[in-house]
Design a protein around this motif. Sequence first.
Motif, short mmCIF file in Angstrom:
data_model
loop_
_atom_site.label_atom_id
_atom_site.label_comp_id
_atom_site.label_asym_id
_atom_site.label_seq_id
_atom_site.Cartn_x
_atom_site.Cartn_y
_atom_site.Cartn_z
N GLU A 188 0.83 -1.21 0.00
CA GLU A 188 0.00 0.00 0.00
C GLU A 188 0.86 1.26 0.00
O GLU A 188 1.94 1.28 0.62
CB GLU A 188 -0.94 -0.02 1.21
N TYR A 298 -3.50 -4.16 -2.26
CA TYR A 298 -2.97 -3.17 -3.22
C TYR A 298 -1.93 -3.81 -4.13
O TYR A 298 -1.12 -4.62 -3.67
CB TYR A 298 -2.32 -2.02 -2.44
N ALA A 302 -9.43 -1.80 -3.60
CA ALA A 302 -9.33 -1.65 -2.14
C ALA A 302 -10.59 -2.11 -1.43
O ALA A 302 -11.70 -1.67 -1.76
CB ALA A 302 -9.06 -0.18 -1.79
#
Length: 417
Positions: A188, A298, A302
Amino acid sequence: MPKIKIDGGHELSGTITISGAKNSVVALIPAAILCDETVTISNVPNITDVDDLENILVHLNAKITRSPGKVEINSSDIINKEITETLSKKLRASYYFMGALLGKFNKVDMYFPGGCSIGARPINLHLKGFELLGAKITEEENHFIIEAEKLRGNNIYLDFPSVGATINIMLAAVKARGKTVIDNAAQEPEIVNIATFLNNMGAKIRGAGTSTITIIGVKYLHSCFHEVIPDRIEAGTYLVIASLLGQELKIDNMIPSHLEALIAKLTEAGVEMDIGLDNIVIHEPKDYHGIDIKTLVYPGFATDLQQIMAPFLTQCKGRSTIEETIYENRFQNLPELDKMGANTQIRKDNRKATIRGKTPLKGTEVTATDLRGGASLLVAALIAEGVTTIDNISYILRGYDQIVEKLTAVGAKIEII
Ligand code: EPZ
């Protein structure tokens, strides 16, 4: 209890400016205590999670100075004392104090009540990492004592690319002796933001944003200035709203590349948008058709945005599906949407939902069940005919900086009553 009241159906135009990322700042503030000098963090969103973290820092006798959009933290007089349940249960991200205090003092003593409404959310991978770095863990009734003679770098494979575990292990490893490699790390953007912050202090972290992160321990971390990245989930929320109600509506100060999956799926449904360097403009809504969404880590779609997509899918002609692969209980917003006229079904294993559209939504009384579930009800209320009141809005205000002000400024009829 305050509620949000919305009169739906009003077109929105103008500019919405995105704030700093909640899921970054809730890790940056605990990470700041690793520094041996003063650090300054800018673009801090004005959300209650920051207040709750400030209370923990004050409890630990760290010095925190807040000004609009900024925090300054000096931990030279910090006291490594027990973090009580009252303080830690306010937000799940309090668990970042485990990695930060362990990394700084080789010991942490804190309560951490697990779980929340969207799932069990264990922290076994965080603890596995701490043990591999040489820590001993004793836990009794959510009371954790984690300590190490000294922390030594090690190779840590994450069974699941957990965001929290990746960050927490990074925090514990930055001052550990030797080299740590985190394999199958989460990728992420918030993880890159934390790694950059620590590197700005003098840490040696490489590979953040990929599935392999290497950390070489260092002795000292000096002061630095750091900025929180824009909140991709807040930006995604407003992009969905713009797709439904935007007339020349601009979402500004965002990073489009952090929303590739959402942009691809909205485009697949028929949304037309102009993508700029740090903004997206929606000129007007179009007619949309059903799509299939599957949440993934990711850079996949999401999980935090699937609940926000649900009201959008009620306005898409035909059948849409949402498959939730990350959490076991993240469809609690759908029955609330059904109260407004949506047509949703949840598969009995609670991992897949079907939404049939296009169904007109009508305002009524609904209740937020969790942060993004609450946001999805707010999106539905903005497009519904008539007045909606949303209860349990503290969930929403935790994750969205000045959401009432930002929406009012572009023409929404929304207020807190
Ligand atoms: C972060 O939670 C976010 N929160 C969540 O956002 C987000 O949904 C999640 O990442 C996934 O993207 C913050 O950053 C504060 P995980 P986190 O560890 O770190 C399992 C929001 O709406 N798991 O990647 O807790 C876990 O049960 C919130 O802003 C283990 O099994 O997420 C879950 O099913 C909601 N063992 C999955 O991994 C562990 O040790 C994802 O968890 C850790 C996690």
